[in-house]
Structures are given as C-alpha cells and as structure tokens.
Design a protein around this motif. Structure first.
Motif, PDB file in Angstrom:
ATOM      1  N   GLU A 144      -8.598  -9.416 -17.002  1.00 19.33           N
ATOM      2  CA  GLU A 144      -9.875  -8.759 -16.736  1.00 19.33           C
ATOM      3  C   GLU A 144     -10.844  -9.727 -16.074  1.00 19.33           C
ATOM      4  N   ASN A 145     -11.583  -9.210 -15.102  1.00 27.06           N
ATOM      5  CA  ASN A 145     -12.629  -9.978 -14.435  1.00 27.06           C
ATOM      6  C   ASN A 145     -12.091 -11.234 -13.756  1.00 27.06           C
ATOM      7  N   ALA A 146     -10.886 -11.144 -13.224  1.00 22.98           N
ATOM      8  CA  ALA A 146     -10.338 -12.284 -12.485  1.00 22.98           C
ATOM      9  C   ALA A 146     -11.138 -12.561 -11.217  1.00 22.98           C
ATOM     10  N   PHE A 147     -11.744 -11.502 -10.645  1.00 24.59           N
ATOM     11  CA  PHE A 147     -12.474 -11.646  -9.382  1.00 24.59           C
ATOM     12  C   PHE A 147     -13.972 -11.500  -9.618  1.00 24.59           C
ATOM     13  N   CYS A 148     -14.647 -12.632  -9.850  1.00 23.02           N
ATOM     14  CA  CYS A 148     -16.117 -12.663  -9.955  1.00 23.02           C
ATOM     15  C   CYS A 148     -16.646 -13.163  -8.618  1.00 23.02           C
ATOM     16  N   THR A 149     -16.550 -12.330  -7.609  1.00 25.18           N
ATOM     17  CA  THR A 149     -16.765 -12.793  -6.246  1.00 25.18           C
ATOM     18  C   THR A 149     -18.027 -12.213  -5.624  1.00 25.18           C
ATOM     19  N   THR A 150     -18.444 -12.827  -4.538  1.00 24.81           N
ATOM     20  CA  THR A 150     -19.503 -12.309  -3.690  1.00 24.81           C
ATOM     21  C   THR A 150     -18.971 -12.254  -2.265  1.00 24.81           C
ATOM     22  N   GLY A 151     -18.897 -11.053  -1.710  1.00 27.24           N
ATOM     23  CA  GLY A 151     -18.455 -10.909  -0.329  1.00 27.24           C
ATOM     24  C   GLY A 151     -16.990 -10.597  -0.139  1.00 27.24           C
ATOM     25  N   LEU A 152     -16.229 -10.440  -1.221  1.00 28.79           N
ATOM     26  CA  LEU A 152     -14.801 -10.132  -1.097  1.00 28.79           C
ATOM     27  C   LEU A 152     -14.627  -8.686  -0.637  1.00 28.79           C
ATOM     28  N   LYS A 153     -13.836  -8.495   0.427  1.00 26.40           N
ATOM     29  CA  LYS A 153     -13.676  -7.167   1.018  1.00 26.40           C
ATOM     30  C   LYS A 153     -12.329  -6.519   0.724  1.00 26.40           C
ATOM     31  N   ARG A 154     -11.299  -7.334   0.499  1.00 25.81           N
ATOM     32  CA  ARG A 154      -9.971  -6.758   0.300  1.00 25.81           C
ATOM     33  C   ARG A 154      -9.170  -7.580  -0.705  1.00 25.81           C
ATOM     34  N   ILE A 155      -8.428  -6.868  -1.547  1.00 26.84           N
ATOM     35  CA  ILE A 155      -7.404  -7.481  -2.388  1.00 26.84           C
ATOM     36  C   ILE A 155      -6.077  -6.858  -1.974  1.00 26.84           C
ATOM     37  N   ASN A 156      -5.211  -7.665  -1.407  1.00 29.41           N
ATOM     38  CA  ASN A 156      -3.920  -7.180  -0.925  1.00 29.41           C
ATOM     39  C   ASN A 156      -2.830  -7.605  -1.902  1.00 29.41           C
ATOM     40  N   MET A 157      -1.922  -6.694  -2.188  1.00 29.63           N
ATOM     41  CA  MET A 157      -0.852  -6.971  -3.144  1.00 29.63           C
ATOM     42  C   MET A 157       0.489  -6.760  -2.475  1.00 29.63           C
ATOM     43  N   ALA A 158       1.354  -7.783  -2.550  1.00 28.77           N
ATOM     44  CA  ALA A 158       2.720  -7.628  -2.049  1.00 28.77           C
ATOM     45  C   ALA A 158       3.484  -6.668  -2.961  1.00 28.77           C
ATOM     46  N   LEU A 159       4.673  -6.286  -2.542  1.00 32.99           N
ATOM     47  CA  LEU A 159       5.486  -5.351  -3.318  1.00 32.99           C
ATOM     48  C   LEU A 159       5.653  -5.862  -4.741  1.00 32.99           C
ATOM     49  N   SER A 160       5.317  -5.010  -5.715  1.00 33.05           N
ATOM     50  CA  SER A 160       5.288  -5.422  -7.116  1.00 33.05           C
ATOM     51  C   SER A 160       5.679  -4.253  -8.000  1.00 33.05           C
ATOM     52  N   ASP A 161       6.248  -4.579  -9.166  1.00 32.32           N
ATOM     53  CA  ASP A 161       6.568  -3.552 -10.154  1.00 32.32           C
ATOM     54  C   ASP A 161       5.371  -3.218 -11.036  1.00 32.32           C
ATOM     55  N   VAL A 162       4.290  -4.011 -10.921  1.00 29.09           N
ATOM     56  CA  VAL A 162       3.149  -3.869 -11.830  1.00 29.09           C
ATOM     57  C   VAL A 162       1.904  -3.360 -11.117  1.00 29.09           C
ATOM     58  N   TYR A 163       1.633  -3.884  -9.921  1.00 22.63           N
ATOM     59  CA  TYR A 163       0.387  -3.581  -9.217  1.00 22.63           C
ATOM     60  C   TYR A 163       0.656  -2.980  -7.844  1.00 22.63           C
ATOM     61  N   LEU A 164      -0.401  -2.343  -7.319  1.00 20.50           N
ATOM     62  CA  LEU A 164      -0.335  -1.739  -5.989  1.00 20.50           C
ATOM     63  C   LEU A 164      -1.706  -1.859  -5.347  1.00 20.50           C
ATOM     64  N   SER A 165      -1.736  -2.244  -4.089  1.00 23.10           N
ATOM     65  CA  SER A 165      -2.987  -2.311  -3.346  1.00 23.10           C
ATOM     66  C   SER A 165      -3.017  -1.193  -2.313  1.00 23.10           C
ATOM     67  N   VAL A 166      -4.099  -0.421  -2.334  1.00 25.59           N
ATOM     68  CA  VAL A 166      -4.273   0.665  -1.371  1.00 25.59           C
ATOM     69  C   VAL A 166      -5.586   0.431  -0.634  1.00 25.59           C
ATOM     70  N   ASP A 167      -5.493   0.158   0.657  1.00 27.04           N
ATOM     71  CA  ASP A 167      -6.678  -0.100   1.484  1.00 27.04           C
ATOM     72  C   ASP A 167      -7.564  -1.195   0.896  1.00 27.04           C
ATOM     73  N   GLY A 168      -6.934  -2.192   0.274  1.00 32.21           N
ATOM     74  CA  GLY A 168      -7.692  -3.328  -0.240  1.00 32.21           C
ATOM     75  C   GLY A 168      -8.219  -3.175  -1.643  1.00 32.21           C
ATOM     76  N   VAL A 169      -7.872  -2.074  -2.330  1.00 32.44           N
ATOM     77  CA  VAL A 169      -8.288  -1.836  -3.717  1.00 32.44           C
ATOM     78  C   VAL A 169      -7.058  -1.953  -4.613  1.00 32.44           C
ATOM     79  N   LEU A 170      -7.220  -2.620  -5.766  1.00 34.67           N
ATOM     80  CA  LEU A 170      -6.086  -2.920  -6.640  1.00 34.67           C
ATOM     81  C   LEU A 170      -5.929  -1.862  -7.731  1.00 34.67           C
ATOM     82  N   PHE A 171      -4.722  -1.287  -7.800  1.00 30.91           N
ATOM     83  CA  PHE A 171      -4.376  -0.278  -8.798  1.00 30.91           C
ATOM     84  C   PHE A 171      -3.132  -0.725  -9.567  1.00 30.91           C
TER      85      PHE A 171
END
Length: 272
Positions: free
Chosen positions: A111-138
């Motif tokens: 939780e709260n791994a990204f305490c950022t200012t100005g971050l626009k995208r979080i990209n996720m490579a192929l994973s069994d746990v996470y998925l990135s859609v248009d820069g948003v992490l699910f």
C-alpha cells in the motif's frame, strides 16, 4: 570472501562427529550476516536477500524521467529477482519522474508504494498478479484498482471499468483529476469497497457512490479540500473514523438510514 571455519569456531576442540554440524551452523550465520544488503541502481535502492530483491526507496535526484525497473539485480556475482515494492518506496516531490515500468517478476506492491508528484503512468509487464491499463494499476482480474498515478491524464469520464469491486487503500491518493472526472467522480454499480485513505488529498469535487458499496475505509476522503458534494451508498452501515476529515468545502452530508454507526471525527472542517 572466503570463510575460515576454523577461526570462527575452532571446532578441532570438538569431537569429529560434531564438526559437520558445527560447520553447517557457521555457514548459516555467515549467510544471515550477508542478507539484507542494499545496492543502488539508477537511483533506486534495493535490498537483496535470499535470491530476491525489493525496492525500498529512491534517490529522487538520480531518477530518469521514465524509469524501467529490471527483473533481475546482479550484484557481486549473484542474481536477485525483483519481487516487491515496499510502502512509500517511490516518494518524490520534484515532478521529474513521469512513468515507472514494473517487471512481471514483482508479486507484491505494498500500500502507498507510490507517494509521487507528477507521475503519469504505471506500466506493468505481463504478470499473474497485476495488470496495467492505460497507465493505471489493477489486479490481474481487474477487480481491484490498486493505483492511479497522481498526475494521470485522460479525457475519459470514467476512470474504472465496471468490473472493479474494490478501490484499494491509497489508490487515488493525491490525484489531480481533470474535467468531468474531477467535477463528478462516478463509480459503476458493482463496486463494494473503498479502502483506507483511498482518495486522500485528491482534488475531486463531487462523488457519487453506487448502492453496491458496503464498506468505506478509515479516512478514505481525508483532506479532499475541493470536495463539496457526496452521494453515499444506501447500503452502508458505518461511516468510519475520519472519513471526511478536513474536507473544508463539504458543508453538509446526507447520511443514509442504513448507517447505524458513526466513527470518531467523521467530519472536521478545520485543522486543529
């Protein structure tokens, strides 16, 4: 570095039958002493232990604009697979870091791994746990929204697909929404839970919850200073501690009849 077992244990004083066991114990202590070593690569601080690496923090001034995390850290002849991003590991304030690409080896993002200012995208490579859609992490099944970057840019009205059942803790923290999404943050029917600090310090003006929402986390709208209107779910039974603390524009709140418990300081409009 070579390990001199004799100097560590002087095990010639022990019976021969015990020496293999003592040598094994010495090796275990030596390995334990070497664990938890930290290294820095491209402005990112990693902790290495037992063949795995974790991101623990970043050196903001050394980060590139678009950071690609490696799937493996190589150090002193060893290989360490990147497995975890710790809470608050990405803490930045200068706005220079704009995107982070995470390898598929990562299986835990706290939780709260990204305490950022100005971050626009979080990209996720192929994973069994996470998925990135248009820069948003699910989550991989898209039932959990884990993190929207604070400076995420979109012209869409809706941030979440209708399959999302949970907005995780800190998922929308500090987000600077734009256009219709800022004016009225609408959620699809089927959403069940909004986590602790989910919207903390975001600039959302109005929120509409579907009646499918049954759980609000503590301080979920803390310090949303532009928040002026909230339509609560008719399925809520509790408003937890501090859920609307310091929402200075929120002059009134209609509490559904289903709510039987109000947490401490459910709404304060000024800082102590």
């Amino acid at each position: 570095m070579a390990l001199n077992m004799r100097s560590l244990l002087n095990y010639e004083n022990y019976p021969a039958v015990m020496r293999p066991l003592l040598a094994a114990i010495a090796m275990l202590f030596a390995c334990a002493g070497a664990s938890g070593e930290q290294v820095t690569v491209e402005g990112v601080n990693y902790e290495l232990e037992n063949g795995s690496a974790e991101v623990v923090s970043v050196n903001e001034a050394e980060l590139p604009q678009d950071l690609v995390l490696p799937d493996t850290i190589r150090h002193n002849g060893g290989k360490y697979a990147l497995k975890k991003l710790r809470a608050e590991s990405f803490t930045t304030s200068d706005g220079l870091l704009q995107s982070v690409t995470i390898p598929g080896t990562v299986t835990e993002i706290e939780e709260n791994a990204f305490c950022t200012t100005g971050l626009k995208r979080i990209n996720m490579a192929l994973s069994d746990v996470y998925l990135s859609v248009d820069g948003v992490l699910f989550s991989r099944d898209m039932k959990v929204l884990y993190r929207c970057p604070d400076a995420y840019e979109t012209s869409e009205r809706y941030l979440m697909p209708d399959c999302v059942e949970e907005i995780a803790s800190y998922a929308l923290a500090d987000c600077k929404f734009q256009g219709e999404m800022r004016d009225c943050f609408e959620m699809f029917d089927g959403l069940k839970k909004i986590g602790d600090f989910a919207f903390v310090s975001s600039n959302v003006v109005s929120v509409k919850m579907p009646d499918s929402v049954t759980t609000l986390g503590e301080r979920c709208f803390l310090s949303c200073k532009d928040l002026a209107s909230v339509k609560l779910s008719e399925s809520l039974t509790e408003l937890p501690d501090g859920c609307f603390d310091y929402c200075s524009r929120l002059a009134s709140l209609v509490v559904p009849a289903s709510v039987t418990k109000l947490g401490d300081f459910c709404k304060r409009t000024t800082m102590d």
